[in-house]
Design a protein around this motif. Structure first.
Motif, short mmCIF file in Angstrom:
data_model
loop_
_atom_site.label_atom_id
_atom_site.label_comp_id
_atom_site.label_asym_id
_atom_site.label_seq_id
_atom_site.Cartn_x
_atom_site.Cartn_y
_atom_site.Cartn_z
N ALA A 71 0.83 -1.21 0.00
CA ALA A 71 0.00 0.00 0.00
C ALA A 71 0.86 1.26 0.00
CB ALA A 71 -0.94 -0.01 1.21
N LEU A 72 1.94 1.26 0.79
CA LEU A 72 2.81 2.43 0.86
C LEU A 72 3.53 2.65 -0.47
CD1 LEU A 72 3.67 4.68 2.78
CD2 LEU A 72 5.54 3.21 3.56
N GLU A 73 3.76 1.57 -1.21
CA GLU A 73 4.41 1.69 -2.52
C GLU A 73 3.57 2.50 -3.51
OE1 GLU A 73 5.40 -2.17 -3.96
OE2 GLU A 73 7.31 -2.24 -2.88
N LYS A 74 2.29 2.65 -3.26
CA LYS A 74 1.44 3.42 -4.17
C LYS A 74 1.81 4.91 -4.16
CE LYS A 74 -1.01 -0.16 -5.35
NZ LYS A 74 -0.82 -0.78 -6.69
N ILE A 75 2.43 5.36 -3.06
CA ILE A 75 2.79 6.78 -2.94
C ILE A 75 4.28 6.99 -2.70
CG2 ILE A 75 0.53 7.73 -2.32
CD1 ILE A 75 1.21 7.31 0.61
N THR A 76 5.06 5.94 -2.86
CA THR A 76 6.52 6.04 -2.79
C THR A 76 7.12 5.19 -3.92
OG1 THR A 76 6.81 4.12 -1.32
CG2 THR A 76 6.47 6.26 -0.26
N ALA A 82 9.96 -5.65 -0.88
CA ALA A 82 11.12 -6.55 -0.85
C ALA A 82 12.04 -6.27 0.33
CB ALA A 82 11.91 -6.43 -2.16
N LEU A 83 11.65 -5.34 1.20
CA LEU A 83 12.50 -4.94 2.32
C LEU A 83 12.45 -6.01 3.42
CD1 LEU A 83 14.25 -2.51 3.23
CD2 LEU A 83 12.20 -1.59 4.35
N ALA A 84 13.59 -6.61 3.72
CA ALA A 84 13.65 -7.67 4.72
C ALA A 84 13.54 -7.09 6.13
CB ALA A 84 14.97 -8.44 4.58
N ILE A 88 16.43 -1.06 6.38
CA ILE A 88 15.91 0.30 6.23
C ILE A 88 16.04 0.73 4.77
CG2 ILE A 88 16.06 2.68 7.07
CD1 ILE A 88 17.77 1.58 9.39
N ARG A 89 15.08 1.52 4.30
CA ARG A 89 15.19 2.07 2.95
C ARG A 89 14.82 3.55 2.97
NH1 ARG A 89 13.80 -2.12 -0.90
NH2 ARG A 89 16.01 -2.50 -0.54
N TYR A 90 15.64 4.33 2.27
CA TYR A 90 15.32 5.75 2.04
C TYR A 90 14.37 5.82 0.85
CZ TYR A 90 16.05 10.60 0.47
OH TYR A 90 15.88 11.91 0.07
N THR A 91 13.32 6.61 0.98
CA THR A 91 12.39 6.77 -0.14
C THR A 91 11.77 8.15 -0.10
OG1 THR A 91 10.64 5.67 -1.41
CG2 THR A 91 10.34 5.79 1.00
N LEU A 92 10.86 8.40 -1.03
CA LEU A 92 10.24 9.71 -1.19
C LEU A 92 8.73 9.56 -1.13
CD1 LEU A 92 12.37 10.78 -4.28
CD2 LEU A 92 12.74 11.50 -1.90
N LEU A 93 8.08 10.48 -0.44
CA LEU A 93 6.62 10.54 -0.43
C LEU A 93 6.21 11.44 -1.59
CD1 LEU A 93 4.04 9.70 1.14
CD2 LEU A 93 4.25 11.86 2.40
N LEU A 94 5.48 10.88 -2.55
CA LEU A 94 5.17 11.60 -3.78
C LEU A 94 3.71 12.02 -3.84
CD1 LEU A 94 7.13 9.47 -6.41
CD2 LEU A 94 7.89 11.52 -5.18
N LYS A 268 14.75 -0.12 -9.52
CA LYS A 268 14.55 -0.71 -10.85
C LYS A 268 13.20 -1.41 -10.94
CE LYS A 268 16.57 -3.94 -14.17
NZ LYS A 268 17.67 -4.90 -14.45
N ALA A 269 12.86 -2.19 -9.92
CA ALA A 269 11.59 -2.93 -9.95
C ALA A 269 10.41 -1.98 -10.03
CB ALA A 269 11.48 -3.82 -8.71
N ARG A 270 10.47 -0.89 -9.29
CA ARG A 270 9.35 0.06 -9.30
C ARG A 270 9.30 0.86 -10.59
NH1 ARG A 270 7.01 1.51 -5.05
NH2 ARG A 270 5.27 1.51 -6.52
N ARG A 271 10.46 1.14 -11.17
CA ARG A 271 10.46 1.82 -12.48
C ARG A 271 9.79 0.95 -13.52
NH1 ARG A 271 16.03 2.50 -11.51
NH2 ARG A 271 16.49 1.27 -13.39
N GLU A 272 10.07 -0.34 -13.46
CA GLU A 272 9.48 -1.27 -14.44
C GLU A 272 7.98 -1.41 -14.22
OE1 GLU A 272 11.79 -4.77 -13.88
OE2 GLU A 272 13.49 -4.04 -15.08
N GLU A 273 7.56 -1.40 -12.95
CA GLU A 273 6.12 -1.52 -12.65
C GLU A 273 5.39 -0.22 -12.99
OE1 GLU A 273 6.80 -4.53 -8.82
OE2 GLU A 273 6.22 -2.43 -8.53
#
Length: 380
Positions: A71-76, A82-84, A88-94, A268-273
């Motif tokens: 769900a969070l991937e819809k806005i980041t 895939a985060l184990a 931790i992962r740095y990301t952006l709220l878009l 890369k995975a999110r760019r492809e999706e």
């Protein structure tokens, strides 16, 4: 307490800072320490020893429920699913148009997602996330938690002296963590969430602690010979040397990730999706098709250029802007970040900055200005 400070929120460690002689200033709606003994001394101490920062103004959130990462991937644009656990992962709220609403750190605790967002934007972030996330997920604001950052080459050795224990036998100790790893710990029966991360470019930790125990922990850390408290002033000069952007200055809702020089956050995975907010607009600029880009600048002379200064062309027409700037204590020269046309973004390109009607020669520089000193896991 001044009349102005009465309108500001107080940190759990507010009185502790004042007792140590901190100069307090307004920041992100809070009264916060800008310095103790001086910005230069605190900066150098962090680069050589271990500085203790109070970052309790940051927003600490927990996202719980089945499918939270998806769900969070819809806005980041980060690959959060895939985060184990313990990573931790740095990301952006878009925003829905791909503009950057905030940058954040996301930790998979194994039970839920733990998010750290910027203090000035946390309430807007919470409202936006709640409007976009499904009703089966619970987003909690951990308002009863303080957040400390211990940063510097001696941070690990200093923290080891407190004998902090993993929550369960066989789990890693704080010293066993690598950069961008985290875990739950106990110290004198006080629960701590510790991540090996930070905002200075140095090795170090961020420690979430119940607010009622913040003074006890901060005092124990500050009593160590390697550790001194450090204020906002040095935190800003350290992050500038590390090439790390500050939300609200170096990026904002009008800026897209590639423009902000944050293409690495587009996995890369999110760019492809291509299934995150504003993906079509964001990916139309990837990898180097944006019209402008955030770059580092070496500034000629000794006079720093500051946020708001204008990047100009040979005819003195505005073509960009400085977003952060100051004097680098490590390099002993002024440095800055600025947005320039993509055609002028290559390292070594001559740039002219106009500040108070004076033109200053600059050169595009690689970032980070000072190499990162993170404790990374060795590559096999």
């Amino acid at each position: 307490m001044s009349e102005n400070s009465k309108n500001l929120k107080q940190l759990p460690l507010g009185d502790w800072h004042r007792d140590l002689g901190a100069r307090m200033v307004p920041f992100a709606g809070y009264e916060m320490p800008v310095q103790y003994e001086g910005v230069m001394a605190e900066h150098i101490w962090t680069r050589t020893e271990a500085g203790l920062f109070d970052v309790s103004h940051m927003g600490q959130l927990q996202l719980t429920g089945e499918g939270a990462a998806d769900a969070l991937e819809k806005i980041t644009p980060g690959n959060l699913s895939a985060l184990a656990a313990g990573k931790i992962r740095y990301t952006l709220l878009l925003a829905q148009d791909g503009g950057i609403l905030d940058d954040l750190m996301v930790t998979n605790t194994g039970r839920n997602l733990y998010l750290v967002v910027n203090g000035a934007t946390k309430h807007d972030d919470i409202a936006y996330m709640r409007s976009q996330l499904p009703d089966n997920l619970t987003l909690d604001h951990l308002e009863d938690a303080a957040l400390l950052a211990l940063q510097g080459p001696k941070a690990a050795a200093a923290l080891a002296k407190l004998n902090i224990q993993p929550l369960q036998e066989g789990w890693p100790t704080p010293a066993d963590l690598y950069f961008m790893e985290a875990g739950p710990f106990l110290w004198n029966d006080i629960p701590l969430g510790i991540s090996r991360s930070g905002y200075t470019g140095e090795d170090g930790y961020e420690i979430s602690v119940p607010a009622e125990h913040a003074v006890t922990l901060a005092t124990a850390l500050a009593d160590l010979e390697e550790v001194r408290p450090v204020g906002l002033g040095a935190r800003d000069s350290l992050r500038l040397e590390a090439g790390l952007p500050l939300y609200g200055h170096d990026m904002g809702p009008e800026i897209l990730p590639v423009e902000a020089n944050l293409s690495f956050a587009l996995s890369k995975a999110r760019r492809e999706e291509g299934n995150f907010a504003g993906a079509e607009r964001v990916l139309s600029q990837y990898p180097n098709k944006a019209g402008k880009k955030r770059v580092g600048l070496f500034v000629d002379g000794r006079q720093p250029v500051r946020e708001g200064a204008t990047v100009v062309d040979d005819a003195s027409a505005a073509i960009g802007n400085v977003t952060s700037g100051g004097f680098s204590p490590t390099l002993q020269r002024p440095i800055a970040m600025a947005y320039v046309p993509m055609a002028l973004s290559e390292t070594g390109t001559a740039i002219i900055v106009e500040q108070r009607k004076k033109q200053i020669a600059c050169t595009v520089a690689d970032m980070p200005f000072v190499p990162h000193n993170y404790h990374r896991k060795p590559k096999l």
